[in-house]
Design an enzyme around this catalytic site. Structure first.
Site, PDB file in Angstrom:
ATOM      1  N   HIS A 167      -5.579   1.210   4.537  1.00 26.58           N
ATOM      2  CA  HIS A 167      -5.070   2.548   4.358  1.00 26.58           C
ATOM      3  C   HIS A 167      -6.124   3.535   3.905  1.00 26.58           C
ATOM      4  O   HIS A 167      -7.004   3.243   3.109  1.00 26.58           O
ATOM      5  CB  HIS A 167      -3.964   2.357   2.991  1.00 26.58           C
ATOM      6  CG  HIS A 167      -3.080   3.625   2.815  1.00 26.58           C
ATOM      7  ND1 HIS A 167      -3.724   4.579   2.270  1.00 26.58           N
ATOM      8  CD2 HIS A 167      -1.983   3.932   3.482  1.00 26.58           C
ATOM      9  CE1 HIS A 167      -2.770   5.891   2.042  1.00 26.58           C
ATOM     10  NE2 HIS A 167      -1.800   5.260   2.809  1.00 26.58           N
ATOM     11  N   ASP A 172       5.392   6.169   6.046  1.00 28.26           N
ATOM     12  CA  ASP A 172       4.518   6.824   5.050  1.00 28.26           C
ATOM     13  C   ASP A 172       5.532   7.636   3.936  1.00 28.26           C
ATOM     14  O   ASP A 172       5.183   8.568   3.375  1.00 28.26           O
ATOM     15  CB  ASP A 172       3.430   8.013   5.497  1.00 28.26           C
ATOM     16  CG  ASP A 172       2.227   8.033   4.536  1.00 28.26           C
ATOM     17  OD1 ASP A 172       2.108   7.030   3.596  1.00 28.26           O
ATOM     18  OD2 ASP A 172       1.674   8.851   4.810  1.00 28.26           O
TER      19      ASP A 172
HETATM   20 MN    MN Z   1       0.152   6.193   3.495  1.00 28.32          MN
END
Ligand code: MN
Length: 357
Positions: free
Chosen positions: A201, A317
């Site tokens: 990430h 997300d």
């Molecule tokens: Mn993210």
């Protein structure tokens, strides 16, 4: 006669397209595919306690400044900490079946080795307990502290075997270093031994490079810095021989591949001769990408064509992006149904060992 026929044809075509438009808009709201969302952020009270201490001190680091801002956003903070009714309600409303949870960025990589290892262990225990309560709705990526690679490898073993995690997450650089440095390779050994994919990430650039994204308008975070930094990390892994040493290692990149798919021709053109295999072969064999934060069909169609449907997974997300819009984007992608089955959930079930519905 001919004019009449033409008129008739024109009218019926218009009618047909009106009907198909109505059908299409109905289809847009209908849930067609099981949705497993693979980059869904959460946080834990002890993590935030440690973050609060960091942001209380003067700092010019983009990750610290970003969190200073995030802590003013009450809804964001509440949603990160919540893995109960609010999150499940938002998932239900959007038609999202599963959140693959992970500790929000930069996770434990803010801290010294001991603090980071302690926070990772604690977060993994807390998240495992929550997943056990909702095994049909949640899966999880375990955290580890690259600051201490040997203890990280032990935590990966514990998380995958004892706590039954689905994979791992790391937030790109650690103190300005990437995982291609062999001192970090015990992490890859443990990941491969446990068949654990590692989601890399993004986070902001290391402080030594942050001036590069401080333009007239700050290009930090998801506006630009995240993708170039994480893409560079992925390139380090490709050129360092990590995948020759660990051919079964699977790396997951969010945000439609952190720019790698877009540059793949050029990457091959300049680097193929320096490596055992073409970079694009490592990208296809060792990486999967997710759609997180990029609800844009042209990009998805391009990645589908270049990488193939085996290499793409759905992600929202959450809570940084809107769930209903993301779900609608994925459900309505103009791609073949058999490929959609893979991208919406099939690949996630395979890579993260999630039971099919
Ligand atoms: Mn993210």
């Amino acid at each position: 006669m001919q004019t009449d026929r033409r008129k008739f044809l024109a009218t019926s075509t218009a009618l047909l397209s009106a009907v198909s438009l109505t059908e299409a808009s109905k289809a847009q709201t209908a849930k067609k595919y099981r949705l497993i969302a693979t980059e869904e952020a959460c946080a834990f009270p002890d993590q935030f306690e440690a973050y609060h201490k960091l942001v209380a001190q003067p700092s010019n680091d983009d990750d610290v400044l970003m969190w200073k801002g995030f802590f003013n956003n009450k809804v964001l903070i509440r949603r990160l900490l919540d893995m109960g009714d609010e999150r499940l309600g938002i998932m239900d409303k959007a038609g999202v079946d599963v959140h693959v949870l992970s500790m929000t960025a930069p996770g434990v990589q803010f801290f010294d080795a001991d603090t980071a290892t302690g926070l990772a262990t604690s977060a993994n225990d807390q998240m495992a307990e929550i997943i056990q309560k909702h095994p049909d709705r949640y899966a999880g990526l375990a955290s580890f502290a690259p600051q201490d690679p040997k203890r990280a490898a032990k935590e990966i073993d514990r998380a995958m075997n004892k706590l039954k995690y689905n994979g791992l997450i790391v937030n790109s650089h650690t103190n300005g270093e990437y995982l291609d440095d062999p001192k970090y390779w015990p992490i890859f050994e443990a990941a491969v031994a446990n068949k654990a994919a590692i989601y890399i990430h993004p986070r902001n650039l290391p402080p030594s490079a942050q001036s590069l994204t401080r333009a007239k308008v700050n290009l930090w975070g998801p506006s630009w810095a995240f993708h170039t930094e994480t893409g560079t990390h992925a390139m380090h892994l490709i050129v360092s021989g990590v995948f020759d040493q660990f051919p079964d290692l699977k790396i997951v990149l969010g945000h439609m591949g952190e720019s790698l798919p877009f540059w793949v021709y050029r990457i091959d053109h300049y680097l193929a001769r320096s490596l055992k295999r073409k970079p694009s072969e490592y990208i296809k064999d060792n990486f999967l990408i997710t759609t997180s934060g990029v609800n844009f069909h042209p990009t998805l169609k391009y990645c589908h064509e270049v990488l193939g449907p085996e290499n793409i997974m759905f992600a929202i997300d959450y809570p940084y992006m809107e769930s209903e819009e993301s779900a609608r984007f994925m459900q309505t992608a103009p791609l073949p149904p058999e490929d959609m089955e893979k991208m919406t959930h099939g690949n996630a079930e395979r890579i993260f060992h999630i039971a099919s519905a």
